[in-house]
Design a protein around this motif. Structure first.
Motif, mmCIF file in Angstrom:
data_model
loop_
_atom_site.group_PDB
_atom_site.id
_atom_site.type_symbol
_atom_site.label_atom_id
_atom_site.label_comp_id
_atom_site.label_asym_id
_atom_site.label_seq_id
_atom_site.Cartn_x
_atom_site.Cartn_y
_atom_site.Cartn_z
ATOM 1 N N TYR A 83 0.836 -1.198 0.000
ATOM 2 C CA TYR A 83 0.000 0.000 0.000
ATOM 3 C C TYR A 83 0.874 1.252 0.000
ATOM 4 C CZ TYR A 83 1.203 0.282 4.959
ATOM 5 O OH TYR A 83 1.896 0.354 6.139
ATOM 6 N N GLN A 84 0.275 2.335 -0.427
ATOM 7 C CA GLN A 84 0.926 3.647 -0.373
ATOM 8 C C GLN A 84 0.296 4.435 0.757
ATOM 9 O OE1 GLN A 84 0.833 5.885 -4.039
ATOM 10 N NE2 GLN A 84 1.140 7.843 -2.989
ATOM 11 N N LEU A 85 1.125 5.009 1.620
ATOM 12 C CA LEU A 85 0.637 5.794 2.751
ATOM 13 C C LEU A 85 0.604 7.278 2.393
ATOM 14 C CD1 LEU A 85 -0.127 6.108 5.778
ATOM 15 C CD2 LEU A 85 2.339 6.244 6.252
ATOM 16 N N GLU A 86 -0.539 7.901 2.645
ATOM 17 C CA GLU A 86 -0.676 9.338 2.442
ATOM 18 C C GLU A 86 -1.167 9.961 3.745
ATOM 19 O OE1 GLU A 86 -3.309 10.044 -0.815
ATOM 20 O OE2 GLU A 86 -1.895 9.299 -2.333
ATOM 21 N N VAL A 87 -0.425 10.915 4.272
ATOM 22 C CA VAL A 87 -0.813 11.618 5.495
ATOM 23 C C VAL A 87 -1.069 13.077 5.149
ATOM 24 C CG1 VAL A 87 -0.135 12.256 7.844
ATOM 25 C CG2 VAL A 87 0.542 10.028 6.918
ATOM 26 N N SER A 88 -2.231 13.584 5.537
ATOM 27 C CA SER A 88 -2.593 14.955 5.199
ATOM 28 C C SER A 88 -3.385 15.588 6.337
ATOM 29 C CB SER A 88 -3.413 14.989 3.902
ATOM 30 O OG SER A 88 -4.641 14.304 4.074
ATOM 31 N N THR A 89 -3.730 16.857 6.157
ATOM 32 C CA THR A 89 -4.567 17.573 7.120
ATOM 33 C C THR A 89 -5.960 17.752 6.528
ATOM 34 O OG1 THR A 89 -3.799 19.688 6.237
ATOM 35 C CG2 THR A 89 -2.594 18.792 8.112
ATOM 36 N N PRO A 90 -6.953 18.084 7.349
ATOM 37 C CA PRO A 90 -8.326 18.175 6.839
ATOM 38 C C PRO A 90 -8.525 19.253 5.786
ATOM 39 C CG PRO A 90 -8.315 18.042 9.229
ATOM 40 C CD PRO A 90 -6.902 18.262 8.812
ATOM 41 N N GLY A 91 -7.847 20.395 5.900
ATOM 42 C CA GLY A 91 -8.064 21.471 4.941
ATOM 43 C C GLY A 91 -9.379 22.197 5.195
ATOM 44 N N VAL A 92 -9.635 23.230 4.405
ATOM 45 C CA VAL A 92 -10.818 24.061 4.634
ATOM 46 C C VAL A 92 -12.113 23.369 4.216
ATOM 47 C CG1 VAL A 92 -9.539 26.217 4.431
ATOM 48 C CG2 VAL A 92 -10.561 25.193 2.390
ATOM 49 N N SER A 93 -12.026 22.274 3.489
ATOM 50 C CA SER A 93 -13.250 21.615 3.027
ATOM 51 C C SER A 93 -13.930 20.808 4.128
ATOM 52 C CB SER A 93 -12.939 20.702 1.840
ATOM 53 O OG SER A 93 -12.021 19.690 2.212
ATOM 54 N N ARG A 94 -13.232 20.564 5.247
ATOM 55 C CA ARG A 94 -13.855 19.791 6.322
ATOM 56 C C ARG A 94 -14.958 20.604 6.994
ATOM 57 N NH1 ARG A 94 -10.480 18.901 11.696
ATOM 58 N NH2 ARG A 94 -10.584 21.178 11.564
ATOM 59 N N PRO A 95 -16.171 20.056 7.086
ATOM 60 C CA PRO A 95 -17.227 20.766 7.819
ATOM 61 C C PRO A 95 -16.859 20.867 9.298
ATOM 62 C CG PRO A 95 -18.140 19.011 6.443
ATOM 63 C CD PRO A 95 -16.653 18.810 6.476
ATOM 64 N N LEU A 96 -17.229 21.965 9.928
ATOM 65 C CA LEU A 96 -16.994 22.133 11.357
ATOM 66 C C LEU A 96 -18.175 21.526 12.099
ATOM 67 C CD1 LEU A 96 -15.702 25.840 11.436
ATOM 68 C CD2 LEU A 96 -14.507 23.731 10.770
ATOM 69 N N THR A 97 -17.952 20.408 12.751
ATOM 70 C CA THR A 97 -19.037 19.683 13.401
ATOM 71 C C THR A 97 -18.787 19.426 14.879
ATOM 72 O OG1 THR A 97 -18.056 17.559 12.762
ATOM 73 C CG2 THR A 97 -19.687 18.516 11.253
ATOM 74 N N GLU A 98 -17.577 19.636 15.349
ATOM 75 C CA GLU A 98 -17.241 19.382 16.752
ATOM 76 C C GLU A 98 -16.645 20.643 17.357
ATOM 77 O OE1 GLU A 98 -14.830 15.944 17.333
ATOM 78 O OE2 GLU A 98 -15.837 14.790 15.767
ATOM 79 N N LEU A 109 -13.559 33.032 8.532
ATOM 80 C CA LEU A 109 -14.906 33.323 8.060
ATOM 81 C C LEU A 109 -15.584 32.008 7.692
ATOM 82 C CD1 LEU A 109 -16.525 35.981 7.434
ATOM 83 C CD2 LEU A 109 -15.911 35.602 5.031
ATOM 84 N N VAL A 110 -16.818 31.829 8.168
ATOM 85 C CA VAL A 110 -17.542 30.588 7.900
ATOM 86 C C VAL A 110 -18.964 30.902 7.435
ATOM 87 C CG1 VAL A 110 -16.238 29.257 9.613
ATOM 88 C CG2 VAL A 110 -18.369 30.369 10.297
ATOM 89 N N GLU A 111 -19.570 29.917 6.823
ATOM 90 C CA GLU A 111 -20.999 29.984 6.521
ATOM 91 C C GLU A 111 -21.669 28.829 7.246
ATOM 92 O OE1 GLU A 111 -23.726 29.303 2.637
ATOM 93 O OE2 GLU A 111 -22.458 31.093 2.564
ATOM 94 N N VAL A 112 -22.748 29.126 7.959
ATOM 95 C CA VAL A 112 -23.392 28.105 8.778
ATOM 96 C C VAL A 112 -24.896 28.340 8.802
ATOM 97 C CG1 VAL A 112 -23.025 29.481 10.885
ATOM 98 C CG2 VAL A 112 -23.415 26.997 11.065
ATOM 99 N N GLN A 113 -25.638 27.247 8.797
ATOM 100 C CA GLN A 113 -27.091 27.313 8.902
ATOM 101 C C GLN A 113 -27.462 27.326 10.377
ATOM 102 O OE1 GLN A 113 -28.642 26.982 5.783
ATOM 103 N NE2 GLN A 113 -30.677 27.508 6.528
ATOM 104 N N ILE A 114 -28.335 28.249 10.756
ATOM 105 C CA ILE A 114 -28.752 28.379 12.143
ATOM 106 C C ILE A 114 -30.215 27.993 12.251
ATOM 107 C CG2 ILE A 114 -29.020 29.962 14.093
ATOM 108 C CD1 ILE A 114 -26.784 31.625 12.919
ATOM 109 N N GLU A 115 -30.542 27.200 13.249
ATOM 110 C CA GLU A 115 -31.928 26.800 13.437
ATOM 111 C C GLU A 115 -32.778 28.023 13.727
ATOM 112 O OE1 GLU A 115 -32.517 23.896 16.399
ATOM 113 O OE2 GLU A 115 -31.396 22.325 15.355
ATOM 114 N N ALA A 116 -34.053 27.951 13.315
ATOM 115 C CA ALA A 116 -34.980 29.045 13.576
ATOM 116 C C ALA A 116 -35.143 29.241 15.072
ATOM 117 C CB ALA A 116 -36.332 28.746 12.915
ATOM 118 N N ASP A 117 -35.452 30.469 15.466
ATOM 119 C CA ASP A 117 -35.667 30.765 16.885
ATOM 120 C C ASP A 117 -36.853 29.983 17.405
ATOM 121 O OD1 ASP A 117 -33.579 32.559 16.994
ATOM 122 O OD2 ASP A 117 -34.837 34.254 16.383
#
Length: 200
Positions: A83-98, A109-117
Motif C-alpha cells: 500500500y501507499q501511505l498518504e498523510v494529510s490535514t483536513p483542509g478548509v473543506s472539512r465541515p466544522l461539526t465538533e 470566516l464561515v458559513e453556517v445554517q442556524i436553526e430558527a428561533d
C-alpha cells in the motif's frame, strides 16, 4: 472520528503514533484497487489555530509509517497487500461539526445554517418548520458549549467594505455543519481586530 468500516483496527495504532506529536487522528481510509491500495490518514492539531507545515507532516508520516511497519504484514483493511501511505490535514473543506473544529478555526470566516428561533411561547419550532437563515460570520471564540460569531455582510456595492454586525453566541445544537470560506486577501489568523474584539 470517521473511519471506513474495515480500517477500525488501525485507529489505535495511528492515534498512538501521532499523539506524542500533539496531533489527533481525524480519519483513516483504505482505498484504491487490489495491488494498488492507498491508506489515507488525516491528522490535525488537538488545539490552537496554526496549521501543520510540511516538516510536521513529514514527521507525522514517519511516525505513522513506523507504527504500521511494527504492527506486522497483516493490517486491518489492507491485509498483506502493498500500500501507499498518504498523510494529510483536513483542509478548509472539512465541515466544522465538533467543538474542537470550531476552536481550530477561530478568526476564520464561515458559513453556517442556524436553526430558527423558538416559537412565541418559548417552545421549539413545530416539526417541518423552515430552517433558519444561513449566516456568514467570523468565529470570535469557541468553547465546549457554543461559539461566538460576528456576522459579516458584503458591502452594498462592489468594492465597499463589508458590514460587521454585533457578536452573537450560539450553542452548537442550533448550528448545522459550518464551511470555512476561502479568503484571498487574508487568512483566518489575520482577521481585522474590529471584527473580533467586541465582548459578549
Amino acid at each position: 472520528m470517521n473511519t471506513s468500516p474495515d480500517t477500525t483496527g488501525l485507529d489505535a495504532l495511528v492515534s498512538a503514533a501521532v499523539d506524542p506529536l500533539g496531533l489527533l487522528l481525524e480519519s483513516t481510509t483504505a482505498g484504491g484497487e487490489p495491488g494498488q491500495r492507498v491508506l489515507t490518514v488525516v491528522v490535525d492539531r488537538s488545539e490552537g489555530t496554526a496549521g501543520l507545515d510540511l516538516d510536521e507532516l513529514a514527521e507525522a508520516t514517519r511516525a505513522v509509517s513506523a507504527a504500521l511497519d511494527a504492527a506486522g504484514d497483516d493490517l486491518p483493511g489492507l491485509g498483506t497487500e502493498p500500500y501507499q501511505l498518504e498523510v494529510s490535514t483536513p483542509g478548509v473543506s472539512r465541515p466544522l461539526t465538533e467543538p474542537r473544529h470550531w476552536r481550530r478555526n477561530v478568526g476564520r470566516l464561515v458559513e453556517v445554517q442556524i436553526e430558527a428561533d423558538a416559537g412565541p411561547d418559548g417552545g421549539a419550532e413545530p416539526a417541518g418548520a423552515a430552517p433558519g437563515p444561513a449566516l456568514t460570520a467570523r468565529i470570535q471564540s469557541a468553547d465546549e458549549a457554543g461559539v461566538v460569531l460576528v456576522p459579516v455582510r458584503p458591502g452594498a456595492k462592489k468594492g465597499m467594505p463589508a458590514k460587521v454586525g454585533e457578536p452573537e453566541r450560539h450553542p452548537y445544537d442550533r448550528l448545522g455543519p459550518a464551511t470555512v470560506q476561502v479568503e484571498l486577501t487574508r487568512g483566518g489568523a489575520g482577521a481585522a481586530t474590529g471584527e473580533l474584539k467586541t465582548e459578549v
